[in-house]
Scaffold this active site. Structure first.
Site, PDB file in Angstrom:
ATOM      1  N   CYS A   2       0.849  -1.197   0.000  1.00  0.00           N
ATOM      2  CA  CYS A   2       0.000   0.000   0.000  1.00  0.00           C
ATOM      3  C   CYS A   2       0.882   1.244   0.000  1.00  0.00           C
ATOM      4  O   CYS A   2       1.867   1.291   0.709  1.00  0.00           O
ATOM      5  CB  CYS A   2      -0.906   0.102   1.209  1.00  0.00           C
ATOM      6  SG  CYS A   2      -2.138  -1.138   1.340  1.00  0.00           S
ATOM      7  N   ARG A  27       6.417  -1.273  -4.209  1.00  0.00           N
ATOM      8  CA  ARG A  27       5.948  -1.850  -2.952  1.00  0.00           C
ATOM      9  C   ARG A  27       4.919  -2.946  -3.171  1.00  0.00           C
ATOM     10  O   ARG A  27       4.595  -3.684  -2.249  1.00  0.00           O
ATOM     11  CB  ARG A  27       5.317  -0.753  -2.083  1.00  0.00           C
ATOM     12  CG  ARG A  27       6.308   0.274  -1.606  1.00  0.00           C
ATOM     13  CD  ARG A  27       5.615   1.524  -1.135  1.00  0.00           C
ATOM     14  NE  ARG A  27       4.948   1.367   0.140  1.00  0.00           N
ATOM     15  CZ  ARG A  27       5.496   1.650   1.308  1.00  0.00           C
ATOM     16  NH1 ARG A  27       6.731   2.076   1.351  1.00  0.00           N
ATOM     17  NH2 ARG A  27       4.830   1.513   2.422  1.00  0.00           N
ATOM     18  N   TRP A  74      -3.059  -2.734  -1.827  1.00  0.00           N
ATOM     19  CA  TRP A  74      -2.702  -4.152  -1.832  1.00  0.00           C
ATOM     20  C   TRP A  74      -3.778  -4.822  -1.001  1.00  0.00           C
ATOM     21  O   TRP A  74      -3.848  -4.596   0.212  1.00  0.00           O
ATOM     22  CB  TRP A  74      -1.319  -4.320  -1.224  1.00  0.00           C
ATOM     23  CG  TRP A  74      -0.712  -5.668  -1.329  1.00  0.00           C
ATOM     24  CD1 TRP A  74      -0.039  -6.178  -2.402  1.00  0.00           C
ATOM     25  CD2 TRP A  74      -0.676  -6.670  -0.318  1.00  0.00           C
ATOM     26  NE1 TRP A  74       0.407  -7.438  -2.109  1.00  0.00           N
ATOM     27  CE2 TRP A  74       0.029  -7.771  -0.843  1.00  0.00           C
ATOM     28  CE3 TRP A  74      -1.167  -6.754   0.976  1.00  0.00           C
ATOM     29  CZ2 TRP A  74       0.249  -8.926  -0.116  1.00  0.00           C
ATOM     30  CZ3 TRP A  74      -0.957  -7.912   1.702  1.00  0.00           C
ATOM     31  CH2 TRP A  74      -0.249  -8.984   1.150  1.00  0.00           C
ATOM     32  N   ASN A  98      -3.222   3.154   4.841  1.00  0.00           N
ATOM     33  CA  ASN A  98      -2.309   1.998   4.843  1.00  0.00           C
ATOM     34  C   ASN A  98      -2.511   1.272   6.155  1.00  0.00           C
ATOM     35  O   ASN A  98      -2.639   1.931   7.183  1.00  0.00           O
ATOM     36  CB  ASN A  98      -0.850   2.460   4.886  1.00  0.00           C
ATOM     37  CG  ASN A  98      -0.267   2.608   3.528  1.00  0.00           C
ATOM     38  OD1 ASN A  98      -0.944   2.436   2.532  1.00  0.00           O
ATOM     39  ND2 ASN A  98       1.007   2.948   3.494  1.00  0.00           N
ATOM     40  N   GLY A  99      -2.413  -0.062   6.137  1.00  0.00           N
ATOM     41  CA  GLY A  99      -2.504  -0.793   7.400  1.00  0.00           C
ATOM     42  C   GLY A  99      -3.844  -1.489   7.523  1.00  0.00           C
ATOM     43  O   GLY A  99      -4.531  -1.720   6.526  1.00  0.00           O
ATOM     44  N   GLU A 485      17.542 -19.217   0.920  1.00  0.00           N
ATOM     45  CA  GLU A 485      17.416 -17.929   0.237  1.00  0.00           C
ATOM     46  C   GLU A 485      17.261 -18.134  -1.279  1.00  0.00           C
ATOM     47  O   GLU A 485      16.463 -17.462  -1.934  1.00  0.00           O
ATOM     48  CB  GLU A 485      18.648 -17.059   0.567  1.00  0.00           C
ATOM     49  CG  GLU A 485      18.742 -15.727  -0.135  1.00  0.00           C
ATOM     50  CD  GLU A 485      17.586 -14.771   0.141  1.00  0.00           C
ATOM     51  OE1 GLU A 485      16.732 -15.059   1.002  1.00  0.00           O
ATOM     52  OE2 GLU A 485      17.521 -13.745  -0.549  1.00  0.00           O
ATOM     53  N   LYS A 489      14.144 -16.894  -3.477  1.00  0.00           N
ATOM     54  CA  LYS A 489      14.284 -16.025  -4.640  1.00  0.00           C
ATOM     55  C   LYS A 489      13.566 -16.641  -5.847  1.00  0.00           C
ATOM     56  O   LYS A 489      12.823 -15.975  -6.537  1.00  0.00           O
ATOM     57  CB  LYS A 489      15.761 -15.815  -5.034  1.00  0.00           C
ATOM     58  CG  LYS A 489      16.605 -14.917  -4.195  1.00  0.00           C
ATOM     59  CD  LYS A 489      16.285 -13.457  -4.262  1.00  0.00           C
ATOM     60  CE  LYS A 489      15.264 -13.102  -3.235  1.00  0.00           C
ATOM     61  NZ  LYS A 489      15.735 -12.556  -1.972  1.00  0.00           N
ATOM     62  N   GLU A 492       9.674 -16.678  -5.431  1.00  0.00           N
ATOM     63  CA  GLU A 492       8.947 -15.403  -5.395  1.00  0.00           C
ATOM     64  C   GLU A 492       8.942 -14.681  -6.739  1.00  0.00           C
ATOM     65  O   GLU A 492       7.988 -13.969  -7.037  1.00  0.00           O
ATOM     66  CB  GLU A 492       9.450 -14.484  -4.278  1.00  0.00           C
ATOM     67  CG  GLU A 492      10.815 -13.897  -4.477  1.00  0.00           C
ATOM     68  CD  GLU A 492      11.254 -13.001  -3.325  1.00  0.00           C
ATOM     69  OE1 GLU A 492      10.407 -12.326  -2.735  1.00  0.00           O
ATOM     70  OE2 GLU A 492      12.459 -12.975  -3.033  1.00  0.00           O
ATOM     71  N   HIS A 508      16.287 -37.762   4.708  1.00  0.00           N
ATOM     72  CA  HIS A 508      15.191 -37.798   5.686  1.00  0.00           C
ATOM     73  C   HIS A 508      13.867 -37.373   5.061  1.00  0.00           C
ATOM     74  O   HIS A 508      12.932 -37.023   5.783  1.00  0.00           O
ATOM     75  CB  HIS A 508      15.538 -36.918   6.893  1.00  0.00           C
ATOM     76  CG  HIS A 508      16.789 -37.363   7.582  1.00  0.00           C
ATOM     77  ND1 HIS A 508      16.836 -38.503   8.359  1.00  0.00           N
ATOM     78  CD2 HIS A 508      18.046 -36.874   7.554  1.00  0.00           C
ATOM     79  CE1 HIS A 508      18.073 -38.666   8.807  1.00  0.00           C
ATOM     80  NE2 HIS A 508      18.830 -37.688   8.321  1.00  0.00           N
ATOM     81  N   LYS A 607       6.903  -4.857  -1.175  1.00  0.00           N
ATOM     82  CA  LYS A 607       8.286  -4.647  -0.760  1.00  0.00           C
ATOM     83  C   LYS A 607       8.407  -4.483   0.740  1.00  0.00           C
ATOM     84  O   LYS A 607       9.237  -5.098   1.387  1.00  0.00           O
ATOM     85  CB  LYS A 607       8.834  -3.408  -1.470  1.00  0.00           C
ATOM     86  CG  LYS A 607      10.274  -3.076  -1.120  1.00  0.00           C
ATOM     87  CD  LYS A 607      11.219  -4.084  -1.706  1.00  0.00           C
ATOM     88  CE  LYS A 607      12.650  -3.857  -1.320  1.00  0.00           C
ATOM     89  NZ  LYS A 607      13.467  -5.060  -1.557  1.00  0.00           N
TER      90      LYS A 607
END
Ligand code: F6R
Length: 612
Positions: A2, A27, A74, A98-99, A485, A489, A492, A508, A607
């Site tokens: 947002c 964002r 968003w 926002n929020g 990581e 990457k 996403e 395992h 973001k």
């Protein structure tokens, strides 16, 4: 996540608002809208999809005004749609938010009983109706907002305008970031200063609980109804540089900026072969007293913390625990005296990390337990930096691509500096090891540059992933977090399902997944675990898995049928994680580009995750 932009000026404000929204695109968002006040009328335009759709609609309808608010949404409450896009209006009041307003259901019922009709499924609309309702008793926008804010539960930043007071904009910060851009004869608000750089480089960073009345020539900030002053800060030019330059995507640019970013980050702390005496000097006493470190972070920043755990315990023998902030904040962990709580965050505004930090501070104070807090963060003006006892900046510069790259490598560099510093203060770090690591740190930018030269080779390999549905990443020791990581990457930005595993866990469970169609990426630096890793590679090959190995040039690992090897320059084993994340970043980037995804703004992601 947002974005808010708003402002009041003598000139037409819509172009500034639209440009601001474009700068907030990184964002993540799904719809956008703008409202302006023009000759006593509230004019609104909202569109699903990209800001460019909104810009076209604004131009087509000649939307103009001197006072306005704009928003990229968003979706949290209600799907992405024009009706759910902000600004929301009630009567002649318009609101961007926002929020999350956590008690919106209860407020909505109350407002419906009063006759207010809701046209969206959002939590935000309650704010518009509440303000409109308050204005019926108190015909002053500031007072009306001040009267309703105590009723809102949750985290939020708000921008509010009313046609009857066309010379002021009211803004509120409570748990979501908001800055004021200070202009000459014009003033602005935004959730990120980047949005306002075309109009100013002077900012006021609001604090929790601030309510602001913004006029063309004045900025008044109130806390609990009392006017207070907050300093105006000027940004330097480096922070304001945020263009893609010659690169096709911000992510690629940011991957290639890593040698410089790491160089900047280490140069603030190191002299030729020693730590600068003034580096984190304020924390000397604290570092001498701490008995352990508790790292709290999310996503990529959490992976950096995982690497630091290995370093901290192996290099200076200090116990170090790492936990995801969203778990830590709710499990009521025991607070141990003399712990250094270390938050790692690119943005410094991540809701879960901040909430975990605040919860620790509150509980430690209540119980009179002595603790210390510290942030490793990329944004010097962030809430996290303001709210911790000490901080160490990662000097990565603005990171725009949603997928974190240079923030990660600089976090690792900063974490190593911190380990060295604590080891030095506690005298638990052998001088020769310290010298070796400092030498290796200085060498790091060069090795990063050499590693980036593998880009073409990695591009070639990436074509072999395009049709794949799944992928495994394996590493051991400090490269287990790098495997995590790498998987993060890839998933996403390319939307290929990927899992990262400690290679020792292969037998395992995950080995069952390995067949002809499963690419397995291996991180193979030359360290004491290499022989064990080679056995893991055999296990994959025997089951028909295709191997993609990033291996030290001296590791004696060579390409074969269904075994692709990219040789990575030799580097100190302590700093290898900083280097080995680069090929996995490049691999993910190229796979995503070949699959045609939106690399810088992957679907459903934001973001800066400023809501829970
Ligand atoms: C992944 C990514 C996220 C962030 C996470 C925490 O590429 O960028 O996982 O690392 O949202 O964000 P910060 O570091 O701003 O707290």
């Amino acid at each position: 996540m947002c974005g808010i932009v708003g402002g009041i000026a003598e000139r037409n404000i819509t172009e500034i608002l639209i440009e601001g929204l474009k700068r907030l695109e990184y964002r993540g968002y799904d719809s956008a809208g703008v409202a302006v006040i023009n000759q006593g009328q509230l004019l609104r335009e909202r569109q699903v999809g990209k800001v460019i759709n909104l810009a076209d609609a604004v131009a087509a309808h000649h939307l103009q005004g001197n006072l306005g608010i704009a928003h990229t949404r968003w979706a949290t409450h209600g799907k992405p749609s024009e009706q759910n896009a902000h600004p929301h209006a009630s009567g002649n009041v318009a609101v961007v938010h926002n929020g999350i307003i956590e008690n919106y259901q209860e407020l909505k019922q109350e407002l419906q009983q009063l006759g207010y009709v809701f046209s969206s499924q959002t939590d935000t609309e309650v704010v518009a109706h509440l303000v409109n309702h308050a204005l019926k008793q108190t015909p002053d926008l500031l007072q009306a907002v001040q009267s309703i804010v105590p009723r809102l539960k949750g985290a939020y930043a708000l921008g509010i305008v009313w046609t009857e007071q066309p010379d002021e904009l009211i803004a509120v910060r409570e748990g979501s970031p908001l800055v004021i851009g200070v202009g000459i004869g014009e003033n602005f608000i935004s959730s990120d200063q980047l949005a306002l750089l075309p109009v100013t480089n002077r900012f006021i960073y609001l604090e929790e609980g601030d309510i602001v009345r913004l006029k063309r020539n004045s900025i008044e900030i109130f806390v609990n109804g009392q006017a207070i002053d907050r300093p105006v800060k000027e940004l330097d030019a480096a922070v304001t540089n945020s263009s893609k330059g010659e690169y096709k995507h911000f992510m690629l640019k940011e991957i290639f900026e890593q040698p410089d970013a790491v160089q900047q980050t280490i140069a603030q702390a190191l002299d030729a072969d020693t730590l600068k005496p003034d580096f984190l000097a304020k924390a000397n006493q604290t570092f001498a007293a701490i008995q352990q470190i508790q790292i709290i972070a999310c996503g990529t920043s959490y992976h950096a913390g995982m690497v630091a755990k290995y370093w901290c315990e192996q290099i200076i023998g200090l116990p170090c625990h790492v936990e995801i902030a969203s778990e830590y904040r709710y499990r009521h962990p025991v607070i141990v005296a003399n712990t250094l709580f270390l938050c790692i965050s690119q943005s410094g505004e991540t809701a879960d990390s901040l909430a975990a930090l605040r919860d620790i501070q509150r509980r430690a104070k209540q119980k009179h337990i002595p603790i210390h807090t510290m942030a490793i963060c990329n944004v010097s003006t962030s809430s996290m930096i303001r709210e911790t006892d000490f901080h160490l900046l990662t000097l990565a510069g603005p990171e725009i691509g949603v997928a974190s790259t240079k923030a990660f490598t600089t976090q690792l560099a900063a974490l190593m500096l911190l380990v060295l510093k604590i080891g030095e203060i506690k005298q638990t770090l052998a001088e020769s090891l310290k010298q070796d690591i400092i030498k290796a740190l200085w060498h790091c930018p060069k090795v990063l540059n050499e590693t980036l030269k593998n880009d073409t080779e990695i591009l070639r390999l990436s074509s072999l992933f395009v049709e794949k549905q799944h992928c495994l990443f394996l590493g051991r020791g400090t490269h287990f977090p790098i495997a995590l990581e790498g998987a993060l990457k890839l998933k996403e930005i390319s939307y290929i399902h990927a899992e990262g595993y400690a290679a020792g866990e292969l037998k395992h469970g995950p080995l069952a997944l390995v067949d002809n169609d499963m690419p397995v990426v291996i991180l193979a630096p030359k360290d004491e675990m290499l022989d064990k890793l080679k056995s893991n590679m055999e296990e994959v090959q025997t089951r028909g898995g295709e191997l993609f190995v990033f291996a030290d040039e001296h590791s004696d690992i060579h390409a074969q049928d269904r075994k692709h090897v990219v040789h990575i320059p030799q580097v100190s084993e302590w700093l290898a994680p900083i280097i080995y994340c680069v090929p996995v970043q490049l691999l993910s980037y190229h796979v995503a580009v070949l699959r045609g995804t939106d690399v810088d703004q992957p679907r459903n992601l934001a973001k800066s995750v400023t809501v829970e």
